[in-house]
Design a protein around this motif. Sequence first.
Motif, PDB file in Angstrom:
ATOM      1  N   ALA A  19       0.833  -1.210   0.000  1.00 35.56           N
ATOM      2  CA  ALA A  19       0.000   0.000   0.000  1.00 35.56           C
ATOM      3  C   ALA A  19       0.867   1.260   0.000  1.00 35.56           C
ATOM      4  N   GLY A  20       1.939   1.253   0.782  1.00 34.25           N
ATOM      5  CA  GLY A  20       2.847   2.398   0.808  1.00 34.25           C
ATOM      6  C   GLY A  20       3.544   2.608  -0.527  1.00 34.25           C
ATOM      7  N   ALA A  21       3.963   1.519  -1.156  1.00 33.21           N
ATOM      8  CA  ALA A  21       4.602   1.625  -2.465  1.00 33.21           C
ATOM      9  C   ALA A  21       3.613   2.134  -3.514  1.00 33.21           C
ATOM     10  N   LEU A  22       2.376   1.677  -3.432  1.00 30.30           N
ATOM     11  CA  LEU A  22       1.360   2.139  -4.376  1.00 30.30           C
ATOM     12  C   LEU A  22       1.074   3.631  -4.204  1.00 30.30           C
ATOM     13  N   LEU A  23       0.969   4.084  -2.971  1.00 26.67           N
ATOM     14  CA  LEU A  23       0.748   5.515  -2.741  1.00 26.67           C
ATOM     15  C   LEU A  23       1.923   6.350  -3.222  1.00 26.67           C
ATOM     16  N   SER A  24       3.130   5.871  -3.029  1.00 27.37           N
ATOM     17  CA  SER A  24       4.303   6.595  -3.523  1.00 27.37           C
ATOM     18  C   SER A  24       4.317   6.637  -5.047  1.00 27.37           C
ATOM     19  N   LEU A  25       3.904   5.551  -5.677  1.00 25.30           N
ATOM     20  CA  LEU A  25       3.803   5.532  -7.137  1.00 25.30           C
ATOM     21  C   LEU A  25       2.750   6.521  -7.625  1.00 25.30           C
ATOM     22  N   VAL A  26       1.613   6.558  -6.948  1.00 27.65           N
ATOM     23  CA  VAL A  26       0.556   7.510  -7.315  1.00 27.65           C
ATOM     24  C   VAL A  26       1.060   8.949  -7.161  1.00 27.65           C
ATOM     25  N   VAL A  29       3.285   9.700 -10.183  1.00 24.07           N
ATOM     26  CA  VAL A  29       2.489   9.894 -11.402  1.00 24.07           C
ATOM     27  C   VAL A  29       1.765  11.237 -11.340  1.00 24.07           C
ATOM     28  N   GLY A  30       1.266  11.599 -10.159  1.00 25.51           N
ATOM     29  CA  GLY A  30       0.583  12.885 -10.007  1.00 25.51           C
ATOM     30  C   GLY A  30       1.500  14.063 -10.250  1.00 25.51           C
ATOM     31  N   LEU A  31       2.759  13.935  -9.864  1.00 28.62           N
ATOM     32  CA  LEU A  31       3.712  15.013 -10.121  1.00 28.62           C
ATOM     33  C   LEU A  31       3.902  15.235 -11.615  1.00 28.62           C
ATOM     34  N   ILE A  32       3.830  14.178 -12.371  1.00 30.91           N
ATOM     35  CA  ILE A  32       4.015  14.304 -13.822  1.00 30.91           C
ATOM     36  C   ILE A  32       2.729  14.760 -14.513  1.00 30.91           C
ATOM     37  N   ARG A  33       1.593  14.264 -14.061  1.00 33.74           N
ATOM     38  CA  ARG A  33       0.338  14.470 -14.781  1.00 33.74           C
ATOM     39  C   ARG A  33      -0.426  15.747 -14.412  1.00 33.74           C
ATOM     40  N   PHE A  34      -0.310  16.229 -13.191  1.00 32.87           N
ATOM     41  CA  PHE A  34      -1.117  17.382 -12.790  1.00 32.87           C
ATOM     42  C   PHE A  34      -0.606  18.656 -13.454  1.00 32.87           C
ATOM     43  N   PRO A  35      -1.514  19.577 -13.797  1.00 39.88           N
ATOM     44  CA  PRO A  35      -1.126  20.711 -14.637  1.00 39.88           C
ATOM     45  C   PRO A  35      -0.488  21.901 -13.918  1.00 39.88           C
ATOM     46  N   ASP A  36      -0.841  22.151 -12.682  1.00 35.61           N
ATOM     47  CA  ASP A  36      -0.370  23.385 -12.055  1.00 35.61           C
ATOM     48  C   ASP A  36       0.389  23.107 -10.758  1.00 35.61           C
ATOM     49  N   LEU A  38      -0.021  24.117  -7.585  1.00 33.41           N
ATOM     50  CA  LEU A  38      -0.755  23.776  -6.362  1.00 33.41           C
ATOM     51  C   LEU A  38      -1.184  22.314  -6.352  1.00 33.41           C
ATOM     52  N   SER A  39      -1.638  21.794  -7.478  1.00 30.86           N
ATOM     53  CA  SER A  39      -2.019  20.387  -7.561  1.00 30.86           C
ATOM     54  C   SER A  39      -0.805  19.486  -7.386  1.00 30.86           C
ATOM     55  N   ARG A  40       0.302  19.862  -7.977  1.00 37.13           N
ATOM     56  CA  ARG A  40       1.519  19.065  -7.848  1.00 37.13           C
ATOM     57  C   ARG A  40       2.034  19.069  -6.419  1.00 37.13           C
ATOM     58  N   MET A  41       1.917  20.205  -5.745  1.00 34.19           N
ATOM     59  CA  MET A  41       2.359  20.251  -4.345  1.00 34.19           C
ATOM     60  C   MET A  41       1.502  19.333  -3.485  1.00 34.19           C
ATOM     61  N   PRO A  47       0.144  11.990  -0.448  1.00 32.96           N
ATOM     62  CA  PRO A  47       0.305  10.544  -0.667  1.00 32.96           C
ATOM     63  C   PRO A  47       1.732  10.073  -0.413  1.00 32.96           C
ATOM     64  N   GLN A  48       2.697  10.939  -0.656  1.00 32.50           N
ATOM     65  CA  GLN A  48       4.088  10.543  -0.444  1.00 32.50           C
ATOM     66  C   GLN A  48       4.352  10.290   1.033  1.00 32.50           C
ATOM     67  N   VAL A  49       3.890  11.164   1.898  1.00 35.09           N
ATOM     68  CA  VAL A  49       4.109  10.989   3.333  1.00 35.09           C
ATOM     69  C   VAL A  49       3.333   9.787   3.856  1.00 35.09           C
ATOM     70  N   LEU A  50       2.079   9.651   3.454  1.00 33.62           N
ATOM     71  CA  LEU A  50       1.291   8.497   3.898  1.00 33.62           C
ATOM     72  C   LEU A  50       1.906   7.202   3.380  1.00 33.62           C
ATOM     73  N   GLY A  51       2.385   7.205   2.145  1.00 31.75           N
ATOM     74  CA  GLY A  51       3.047   6.025   1.599  1.00 31.75           C
ATOM     75  C   GLY A  51       4.303   5.668   2.376  1.00 31.75           C
ATOM     76  N   LEU A  52       5.098   6.674   2.716  1.00 29.99           N
ATOM     77  CA  LEU A  52       6.304   6.412   3.497  1.00 29.99           C
ATOM     78  C   LEU A  52       5.952   5.888   4.885  1.00 29.99           C
ATOM     79  N   LEU A  53       4.927   6.460   5.506  1.00 30.01           N
ATOM     80  CA  LEU A  53       4.529   5.984   6.830  1.00 30.01           C
ATOM     81  C   LEU A  53       4.047   4.535   6.783  1.00 30.01           C
ATOM     82  N   LEU A  54       3.320   4.174   5.730  1.00 30.12           N
ATOM     83  CA  LEU A  54       2.889   2.781   5.600  1.00 30.12           C
ATOM     84  C   LEU A  54       4.085   1.846   5.389  1.00 30.12           C
ATOM     85  N   VAL A  55       5.055   2.279   4.616  1.00 31.57           N
ATOM     86  CA  VAL A  55       6.264   1.473   4.424  1.00 31.57           C
ATOM     87  C   VAL A  55       7.003   1.317   5.753  1.00 31.57           C
TER      88      VAL A  55
END
Length: 135
Positions: A19-26, A29-36, A38-41, A47-55
């Motif tokens: 689950a942590g690896a999946l959230l980090s992957l998401v 992908v969001g960093l690449i796909r989101f347009p602006d 604020l969305s990228r931040m 998800p990165q912090v929650l993914g790391l905490l799950l790991v």
Amino acid sequence: MSDQLVAVLDWIAILCLLAGALLSLVAGVGLIRFPDLLSRMHTAAKPQVLGLLLVLVGIGIRLIPEETNVFNVGTLLLVGLFQVVTVPVAGHIAARVGYRTGRIREDLIVRDELAERLEAKRRADAGGRTPDTEA
């Protein structure tokens, strides 16, 4: 510990790690796909912090049956704590820099409190200066 309990803990650890690896992957992908900015931040922080905490939880659960002297669960707690404390600060700084350099789309902002503060500060600074104090 019994073998059954260790097996159950291993499966829980595997689920947390996946689950942590999946959230980090998401987040990536969001960093690449989101347009602006604020969305990228948003996708870079949450998800990165929650993914790391799950790991970290998965690693901690896996370390419970085999405690080592070099690397223990306390180290994992410190890593998680530092991530939870530093990521919002870094996000705030990135947002301020993005705002001041004009990289934030103004049509997405409902109320711009920072502009009001900056304008009030500019007026106060301009009103308080005299030719004698500008040296």
